[in-house]
Design an enzyme around this catalytic site. Structure first.
Site, PDB file in Angstrom:
ATOM      1  N   GLY A 148       0.725  -1.220  -0.006  1.00 25.24           N
ATOM      2  CA  GLY A 148      -0.087  -0.004  -0.046  1.00 25.24           C
ATOM      3  C   GLY A 148       0.847   1.261  -0.069  1.00 25.24           C
TER       4      GLY A 148
ATOM      5  N   ILE B 166      -5.770  -9.785 -12.790  1.00 22.97           N
ATOM      6  CA  ILE B 166      -6.225  -8.846 -14.097  1.00 22.97           C
ATOM      7  C   ILE B 166      -7.659  -9.075 -13.881  1.00 22.97           C
ATOM      8  CG2 ILE B 166      -6.031  -9.455 -16.448  1.00 22.97           C
ATOM      9  CD1 ILE B 166      -3.317  -8.652 -15.155  1.00 22.97           C
TER      10      ILE B 166
ATOM     11  N   ASN C 187      -4.307   2.569 -13.732  1.00 26.59           N
ATOM     12  CA  ASN C 187      -3.254   1.947 -13.009  1.00 26.59           C
ATOM     13  C   ASN C 187      -1.900   2.411 -13.103  1.00 26.59           C
ATOM     14  OD1 ASN C 187      -2.320  -0.924 -11.888  1.00 26.59           O
ATOM     15  ND2 ASN C 187      -1.434  -1.140 -13.875  1.00 26.59           N
TER      16      ASN C 187
ATOM     17  N   HIS D  34       1.952   1.436 -13.454  1.00 26.57           N
ATOM     18  CA  HIS D  34       2.686   0.286 -13.524  1.00 26.57           C
ATOM     19  C   HIS D  34       4.259   0.592 -13.636  1.00 26.57           C
ATOM     20  CE1 HIS D  34       4.093  -3.445 -15.515  1.00 26.57           C
ATOM     21  NE2 HIS D  34       4.976  -2.748 -16.235  1.00 26.57           N
TER      22      HIS D  34
ATOM     23  N   GLU E 278      -9.052  -4.350 -21.432  1.00 23.08           N
ATOM     24  CA  GLU E 278      -8.910  -5.782 -21.121  1.00 23.08           C
ATOM     25  C   GLU E 278      -7.386  -6.300 -21.536  1.00 23.08           C
ATOM     26  OE1 GLU E 278     -10.266  -4.145 -23.463  1.00 23.08           O
ATOM     27  OE2 GLU E 278      -9.781  -4.845 -25.345  1.00 23.08           O
TER      28      GLU E 278
ATOM     29  N   GLU F 114      10.511   7.639  -6.562  1.00 22.17           N
ATOM     30  CA  GLU F 114      10.903   8.856  -7.315  1.00 22.17           C
ATOM     31  C   GLU F 114       9.804   9.045  -8.720  1.00 22.17           C
ATOM     32  OE1 GLU F 114      15.638   8.749  -6.516  1.00 22.17           O
ATOM     33  OE2 GLU F 114      14.923   8.999  -8.655  1.00 22.17           O
ATOM     34  N   ALA F 115       9.040   7.864  -8.721  1.00 20.45           N
ATOM     35  CA  ALA F 115       8.159   8.051 -10.122  1.00 20.45           C
ATOM     36  C   ALA F 115       6.593   7.884  -9.591  1.00 20.45           C
ATOM     37  CB  ALA F 115       8.564   7.186 -11.278  1.00 20.45           C
TER      38      ALA F 115
HETATM   39  C1  GRF Z   1       4.224  -1.345  -7.114  1.00 22.43           C
HETATM   40  O1  GRF Z   1       5.653  -1.300  -7.647  1.00 22.43           O
HETATM   41  C2  GRF Z   1       3.359  -1.070  -8.230  1.00 22.43           C
HETATM   42  O2  GRF Z   1       3.716  -0.458  -9.081  1.00 22.43           O
HETATM   43  C3  GRF Z   1       2.940  -2.590  -8.466  1.00 22.43           C
HETATM   44  O3  GRF Z   1       2.775  -3.172  -7.145  1.00 22.43           O
HETATM   45  C4  GRF Z   1       3.912  -2.779  -6.392  1.00 22.43           C
HETATM   46  C5  GRF Z   1       3.397  -2.570  -5.007  1.00 22.43           C
HETATM   47  O4  GRF Z   1       2.861  -1.357  -4.751  1.00 22.43           O
HETATM   48  N1  GRF Z   1       1.640  -2.715  -9.224  1.00 22.43           N
HETATM   49  P1  GRF Z   1       2.299  -0.818  -3.159  1.00 22.43           P
HETATM   50  O5  GRF Z   1       3.305  -0.596  -2.278  1.00 22.43           O
HETATM   51  O6  GRF Z   1       1.289  -2.133  -2.701  1.00 22.43           O
HETATM   52  O7  GRF Z   1       1.501   0.300  -3.617  1.00 22.43           O
END
Ligand code: GRF
Length: 208
Positions: A22, A99, A114, A116, A154, A185-186
């Site tokens: 999280g 998914i 989302n 990524h 999808e 950082e992103a």
């Molecule tokens: C993050 O790297 C996110 O990009 C990927 O899941 C990882 C966990 O994220 N989809 P979080 O710490 O649970 O927000």
């Protein structure tokens, strides 16, 4: 004094879907508190993992949470019931590891975003999630990676790109150090910014 138009004042109601630690949810909650996110409020957090620390973070901030058993075939129907009951306008996948089906994503077209952990179209699609993404980047030897926020359709990681942010790959990086820097950082910067951009557009479209 003329009563302000409720719709103009009302914030877009956001559901954040999580599965893990999280940290992206934390960035969203911090962004709401510091007014980086002004057009939306996080109304509910839904996890497909009852043990996700993301639920603890949400509960500490008094945000309503739900845990949906991911193995149950009716998991998506359960999520849809919650989204409707909570009058949700925008769904944010923040480390959500399932998914979503075509029927789910087409039901909420341009209403699901989302984050990524790569610069799509590199290192994305089926099988590219979590640490695997950063291992692939290191294996390939890219010097720049980063994060992408995109609409969800999808195709895994296939929707229209909203924002991206680049991060340098260091010679001494391993997958873990690279993942942490890409998150810090992103991801944690562009996800809240993208939520504000999309929420503002939804709000404007509701007020016409
Ligand atoms: C993050 O790297 C996110 O990009 C990927 O899941 C990882 C966990 O994220 N989809 P979080 O710490 O649970 O927000």
């Amino acid at each position: 004094m003329k009563k302000a138009n409720k719709a103009n004042d009302s914030k877009i109601r956001v559901a954040v879907l999580v599965s893990g630690g999280g940290t992206n949810l934390q960035a969203l909650m911090d962004a709401e508190r510091t007014d980086i996110i002004r057009s939306a409020e996080i109304a509910v957090v839904i996890s497909n993992n009852p043990d996700a620390y993301a639920l603890v973070r949400a509960e500490k901030t008094w945000i309503k949470t739900y845990a949906v058993e991911k193995l149950k075939s009716s998991a998506e129907e359960e999520i849809i019931k919650i989204l409707e009951a909570e009058d949700i306008d925008l769904i944010v996948l923040a480390g959500f590891m399932t998914i979503l089906s075509r029927s789910f994503t087409s039901r909420y077209e341009q209403r699901i975003i989302n984050v990524h952990p790569s610069l799509i179209p590199s290192f994305c699609g089926a099988g590219y999630y979590g640490l695997r993404v950063h291992e692939a980047a290191l294996e390939y030897g890219v010097k720049i990676t980063g994060a992408t926020v995109h609409f969800v359709n999808e195709i895994p990681d296939g929707g229209e790109i909203i924002m991206q942010k680049a991060v340098e790959v260091r010679d001494d990086d391993n997958a873990k150090t690279l993942q942490e820097r890409v998150m810090k950082e992103a991801e944690h910067i562009i996800l809240p910014q993208a939520v504000e951009i999309v929420a503002k557009k939804i709000k404007e479209s509701k007020n016409v």
